[in-house]
Design an enzyme around this catalytic site. Structure first.
Site, PDB file in Angstrom:
ATOM      1  N   SER A   1       0.823  -1.256  -0.069  1.00  0.00           N
ATOM      2  CA  SER A   1       0.169   0.017   0.052  1.00  0.00           C
ATOM      3  C   SER A   1       1.027   1.169   0.236  1.00  0.00           C
ATOM      4  O   SER A   1       0.437   2.314   0.013  1.00  0.00           O
ATOM      5  CB  SER A   1      -0.886   0.104   1.055  1.00  0.00           C
ATOM      6  OG  SER A   1      -2.024  -0.621   0.466  1.00  0.00           O
TER       7      SER A   1
ATOM      8  N   LYS B   1      -0.147   4.092  -2.632  1.00  0.00           N
ATOM      9  CA  LYS B   1      -0.833   4.630  -2.227  1.00  0.00           C
ATOM     10  C   LYS B   1      -0.617   6.398  -2.422  1.00  0.00           C
ATOM     11  O   LYS B   1      -1.245   7.027  -2.413  1.00  0.00           O
ATOM     12  CB  LYS B   1      -1.924   4.693  -1.420  1.00  0.00           C
ATOM     13  CG  LYS B   1      -2.723   3.463  -2.201  1.00  0.00           C
ATOM     14  CD  LYS B   1      -3.337   2.507  -0.454  1.00  0.00           C
ATOM     15  CE  LYS B   1      -3.988   1.227  -1.336  1.00  0.00           C
ATOM     16  NZ  LYS B   1      -4.618   0.046   0.450  1.00  0.00           N
TER      17      LYS B   1
ATOM     18  N   SER C   1      -6.472   3.561   4.416  1.00  0.00           N
ATOM     19  CA  SER C   1      -5.697   3.112   3.397  1.00  0.00           C
ATOM     20  C   SER C   1      -6.398   2.048   2.891  1.00  0.00           C
ATOM     21  O   SER C   1      -5.943   0.693   1.723  1.00  0.00           O
ATOM     22  CB  SER C   1      -4.523   1.664   4.013  1.00  0.00           C
ATOM     23  OG  SER C   1      -3.553   1.030   3.667  1.00  0.00           O
TER      24      SER C   1
ATOM     25  N   LYS D   1       2.936   6.768   4.807  1.00  0.00           N
ATOM     26  CA  LYS D   1       2.202   5.625   4.380  1.00  0.00           C
ATOM     27  C   LYS D   1       2.627   4.077   5.054  1.00  0.00           C
ATOM     28  O   LYS D   1       3.964   4.086   4.944  1.00  0.00           O
ATOM     29  CB  LYS D   1       1.866   6.004   3.645  1.00  0.00           C
ATOM     30  CG  LYS D   1       0.817   4.479   2.625  1.00  0.00           C
ATOM     31  CD  LYS D   1      -0.750   5.247   2.585  1.00  0.00           C
ATOM     32  CE  LYS D   1      -1.764   4.878   3.230  1.00  0.00           C
ATOM     33  NZ  LYS D   1      -1.580   2.319   3.173  1.00  0.00           N
TER      34      LYS D   1
END
Length: 275
Positions: free
Chosen positions: A66, A69, A122, A229
């Site tokens: 993730s 992202k 997320s 993140k």
């Protein structure tokens, strides 16, 4: 006699210069050795001037889960006409695998709400929704993601989806993620989103509000922590891109495939700021 004195003086200065240079090299080596991580791949950069402070397999192409992202969010911010626009959740986003806001078909939110859902919770469904809303399809949006990466100076990355679910053609490197993150953190909107601990303004289908809590433990646990993140899949392992800012310096740390990702990232950030 004067020549002899000058010669001795010159020798003393040369010896002093050599000792100073040797001490500087030892300090540099000691500093480099002070960084430590169990991550499969890692890098620490000073985003203020672009210096690489530490790297370990930083150019190795890997699954990044993730942390993808980061690219998704900055691509949306750079390409959306109005982040405050209210939009309907497209069919393609409903039921997306993995972490989710459990968006419903036709549910109405603003693009900025979806960005907060993307980066704090997320939400893979938020990623899919944003891709379709911005470009019409995941494939077309991935093209924009790759353009964003190249714009940030990332040369060893390739993205085929907006969420980071496993795909052999979807990868990046610790070094590229650091470059992309440094680029993204220059954007005020991106920086505000990833530094938010709790977002309470995201609409829910029942007419109320969702409360979105940031999964990034760097926020609030390290001085100046302001992003960025987390990520996890079996293929990628635990991944974290983190950021902290003090006295005008911004340090970005990337660890990929790292069990104690928060603890080791905090230690390396502290080392980067001087211990």
């Amino acid at each position: 006699m004067r020549r002899l004195i000058k010669s001795k003086t010159a020798s003393v200065f040369c010896l002093a210069a050599l000792l100073f240079a040797a001490a500087a090299l030892l300090r540099t080596a000691a500093s480099a050795n002070a960084y430590s991580t169990t991550a499969a791949s890692a890098v620490v950069i000073d985003a203020s001037d672009g210096r690489v402070l530490y790297e370990k397999n930083a150019g190795e192409k890997r699954a990044i889960a993730s942390t993808t992202k980061i690219v998704t969010a900055i691509t949306v911010i750079l390409n959306a006409d109005d982040l405050g626009e209210e939009v309907a959740v497209p069919d393609e986003a409903v039921g997306t695998e993995g972490s989710s806001l459990y968006l419903r078909k036709g549910e109405r939110l603003r693009i900025i709400d979806l960005l907060y859902g993307l980066m704090l919770r997320s939400g893979n469904d938020c990623a899919e929704a944003l891709a379709v809303l911005i470009s019409g399809s995941e494939e077309k949006f991935s093209f924009l993601m790759n353009e964003t990466a190249r714009r940030a100076g990332a040369a060893d990355s390739h993205f085929v989806n907006p969420h980071g679910l496993p795909d052999d053609d979807h990868y990046s490197t610790a070094r590229d993620l650091a470059l992309i993150s440094a680029f993204a953190m220059k954007n005020d909107t991106f920086r505000e989103i990833v530094s938010t601990k709790v977002y309470r303004d995201c609409p829910s289908p029942d007419g109320g509000k969702r409360t979105l809590v940031n999964k990034n433990k760097i926020l609030g646990t390290i001085e100046g922590g302001n992003g960025i993140k987390t990520g996890y899949t079996k293929a990628a392992g635990r991944c974290l891109v983190s950021s902290a800012e003090r006295d005008g310096r911004r340090i970005i740390c990337v660890v990929l495939g790292c069990g104690p990702m928060f603890e080791e990232s905090r230690d390396m950030i502290e080392e980067a700021f001087g211990g």
